[in-house]
Design a protein around this motif. Structure first.
Motif, short mmCIF file in Angstrom:
data_model
loop_
_atom_site.label_atom_id
_atom_site.label_comp_id
_atom_site.label_asym_id
_atom_site.label_seq_id
_atom_site.Cartn_x
_atom_site.Cartn_y
_atom_site.Cartn_z
N SER A 85 76.29 24.08 -6.71
CA SER A 85 75.93 23.46 -7.99
C SER A 85 74.46 23.05 -8.03
O SER A 85 73.85 22.99 -9.10
N LEU A 86 73.86 22.78 -6.86
CA LEU A 86 72.47 22.35 -6.81
C LEU A 86 71.49 23.50 -6.73
O LEU A 86 70.36 23.41 -7.21
N ASP A 87 71.88 24.60 -6.09
CA ASP A 87 70.89 25.63 -5.78
C ASP A 87 71.29 27.01 -6.25
O ASP A 87 70.76 27.51 -7.22
N ARG A 88 72.23 27.65 -5.58
CA ARG A 88 72.52 29.06 -5.85
C ARG A 88 73.89 29.39 -5.29
O ARG A 88 74.43 28.65 -4.47
N PRO A 89 74.49 30.51 -5.71
CA PRO A 89 75.78 30.93 -5.15
C PRO A 89 75.68 31.10 -3.63
O PRO A 89 74.67 31.57 -3.12
N LEU A 90 76.72 30.71 -2.94
CA LEU A 90 76.73 30.78 -1.48
C LEU A 90 78.11 31.23 -1.02
O LEU A 90 79.11 30.55 -1.29
N ARG A 91 78.16 32.38 -0.36
CA ARG A 91 79.44 32.89 0.08
C ARG A 91 80.04 32.01 1.17
O ARG A 91 79.31 31.36 1.93
N VAL A 92 81.37 32.01 1.25
CA VAL A 92 82.06 31.18 2.24
C VAL A 92 81.62 31.56 3.65
O VAL A 92 81.40 30.69 4.49
N ARG A 93 81.47 32.84 3.91
CA ARG A 93 81.11 33.26 5.27
C ARG A 93 79.68 32.88 5.63
O ARG A 93 79.33 32.82 6.81
N ASP A 94 78.85 32.60 4.63
CA ASP A 94 77.52 32.06 4.90
C ASP A 94 77.55 30.53 5.01
O ASP A 94 76.82 29.94 5.82
N ALA A 95 78.37 29.93 4.18
CA ALA A 95 78.44 28.46 4.17
C ALA A 95 79.09 27.92 5.45
O ALA A 95 78.68 26.87 5.96
N ALA A 96 80.10 28.63 5.95
CA ALA A 96 80.84 28.12 7.11
C ALA A 96 79.96 27.88 8.33
O ALA A 96 79.99 26.77 8.90
N PRO A 97 79.16 28.85 8.79
CA PRO A 97 78.33 28.56 9.96
C PRO A 97 77.27 27.50 9.70
O PRO A 97 76.94 26.72 10.60
N ILE A 98 76.76 27.44 8.47
CA ILE A 98 75.75 26.42 8.17
C ILE A 98 76.33 25.02 8.34
O ILE A 98 75.77 24.16 9.02
N TRP A 113 70.54 14.74 13.19
CA TRP A 113 70.55 16.05 13.86
C TRP A 113 71.42 17.05 13.12
O TRP A 113 71.08 18.23 13.03
N ALA A 114 72.56 16.61 12.61
CA ALA A 114 73.41 17.52 11.85
C ALA A 114 72.67 18.05 10.63
O ALA A 114 72.74 19.25 10.31
N TYR A 115 71.94 17.18 9.95
CA TYR A 115 71.19 17.60 8.77
C TYR A 115 70.07 18.58 9.13
O TYR A 115 69.82 19.55 8.42
N VAL A 116 69.40 18.33 10.26
CA VAL A 116 68.30 19.20 10.67
C VAL A 116 68.80 20.62 10.91
O VAL A 116 68.21 21.60 10.44
N VAL A 117 69.90 20.75 11.65
CA VAL A 117 70.45 22.09 11.95
C VAL A 117 70.92 22.76 10.66
O VAL A 117 70.67 23.95 10.42
N GLN A 118 71.60 22.01 9.79
CA GLN A 118 72.08 22.59 8.54
C GLN A 118 70.92 23.06 7.67
O GLN A 118 71.00 24.13 7.04
N MET A 119 69.84 22.29 7.61
CA MET A 119 68.70 22.69 6.78
C MET A 119 68.07 23.98 7.26
O MET A 119 67.71 24.85 6.47
N GLU A 120 67.96 24.13 8.58
CA GLU A 120 67.34 25.35 9.11
C GLU A 120 68.24 26.56 8.88
O GLU A 120 67.77 27.63 8.49
N LEU A 121 69.54 26.41 9.13
CA LEU A 121 70.46 27.52 8.90
C LEU A 121 70.54 27.87 7.41
O LEU A 121 70.61 29.05 7.04
N GLY A 122 70.52 26.85 6.56
CA GLY A 122 70.55 27.10 5.12
C GLY A 122 69.33 27.86 4.64
O GLY A 122 69.42 28.74 3.78
#
Length: 342
Positions: A85-98, A113-122
């Protein structure tokens, strides 16, 4: 040989401000205090704890582990719905590892730390780091509010549980925090206000405001997935305690116990993944439902172990499915962001 040139001295290493050192010392002392509390409580009640461990069957443990994985999946879907809703469509298989791989950072002291890793993977799949961070923060807030809503009918039970422990003051303070936070959480879920708060946060991070406001649909979808997460977490607990709390009453009580524990322990950022705080709060709730506190404490330790296994397993599977593609995707270029880099 001296050639007449003056070699500039190497810059002295920057010293940490005394406030940063003080915060670090406080965090270490708090973490040690939490570890001592867990060990001391377990040792003091070891006879009841060991008896409870032996009473659990392998089928119950296996089913409880599956429910814990389902809780993590629902939490991931809540995060994905908000980021979409904030950015763009994101497939489940991409969202899951992030989300699931990034969530392993919560086992380090401090939630950053959780946010840092999620931001880089995203960023690897084209989602801006700021939107990943905001999505995670908003879903955390919505999740806490949903958890407090599920806890509200059992506030009286929670106070009864506080009376049943040897730490009445701390337990009562924790329950009162839940009571006080609930109305604030409900107010902040109002989309126009939530959008304003997010835009203020974006400004602090030197990022442009959201290009579209947060809608009721985004709030309701993320909240529904969060509620599903709490329900499955409650099933996870009930599968462990059903010999003490059978039937629908036990299931509802388990949902209440897990909702209280997960909601309030979110604010204990010093403890990795709320370690110690979540167990203490869950034991309080279960004690209020009639389970002796030593037995309730033992069951919470089993719950923590199963959730840790579920975290690692879910992250491993999602990484095997989608992380390789993310790793080999060129990161999306973004403007330097001192606020996020720090």
């Amino acid at each position: 040989m001296d050639d007449g040139l003056v070699t500039p001295a190497a810059p002295a290493p920057a010293k940490k401000p005394w406030r940063a050192r003080l915060v670090q010392v406080v965090r270490i002392l708090a973490a040690l205090g939490i570890a001592y509390f867990i060990v001391a409580t377990t040792v003091r009640q070891w006879s009841d704890v060991s008896a409870t461990f032996r009473s659990l069957s392998w089928p119950s443990l296996g089913a409880s582990l599956v429910a814990a994985v389902a809780c993590l999946w629902a939490t991931m879907m809540a995060w994905r719905s908000m980021v979409v809703s904030l950015d763009r469509p994101l497939r489940v298989r991409d969202a899951a590892p992030i989300q699931l791989v990034g969530a392993l950072g919560k086992y380090l002291p401090g939630t950053v730390w959780a946010y840092v890793v999620q931001m880089e993977l995203g960023r690897r799949v084209g989602v801006s780091r700021a939107k990943v961070f905001i999505g995670s923060a908003v879903v955390t807030g919505l999740g806490v509010t949903v958890g407090l809503i599920l806890t509200a009918p059992g506030f009286g039970v929670a106070f009864d549980g506080a009376d049943a422990t040897n730490h009445h003051t701390f337990a009562a303070v924790a329950v009162w925090c839940a009571v006080i936070l609930l109305p604030f959480g409900l107010v902040c879920c109002y989309p126009p206000l939530l959008t304003w708060l997010v835009n203020r946060a974006m400004r602090l991070m030197r990022r442009p405001a959201l290009d579209r406001p947060i809608t009721w649909r985004a709030v309701l979808v993320a909240s529904a997935w969060s509620a599903a997460g709490f329900l499955t977490a409650g099933v996870h607990v009930w599968l462990l305690v059903r010999s003490h709390l059978p039937g629908v009453h036990g299931l509802l009580g388990s949902i209440f116990a897990m909702a209280l524990a997960m909601s309030i322990s979110t604010f204990v950022i010093i403890a990795p993944s709320g370690l110690g705080a979540r167990e203490f709060l869950m034991a309080i709730a279960l004690a209020g439902l009639g389970i002796p506190f030593p037995t309730a404490w033992a069951l919470t330790l089993v719950s923590r172990l199963l959730f840790t296994i579920a975290d690692v397993a879910a992250a491993g599977v999602s990484a095997a499915v989608g992380l390789r593609r993310i790793r080999h995707t060129a990161p999306v270029a973004e403007d330097p962001d001192p606020a996020l880099e720090s």
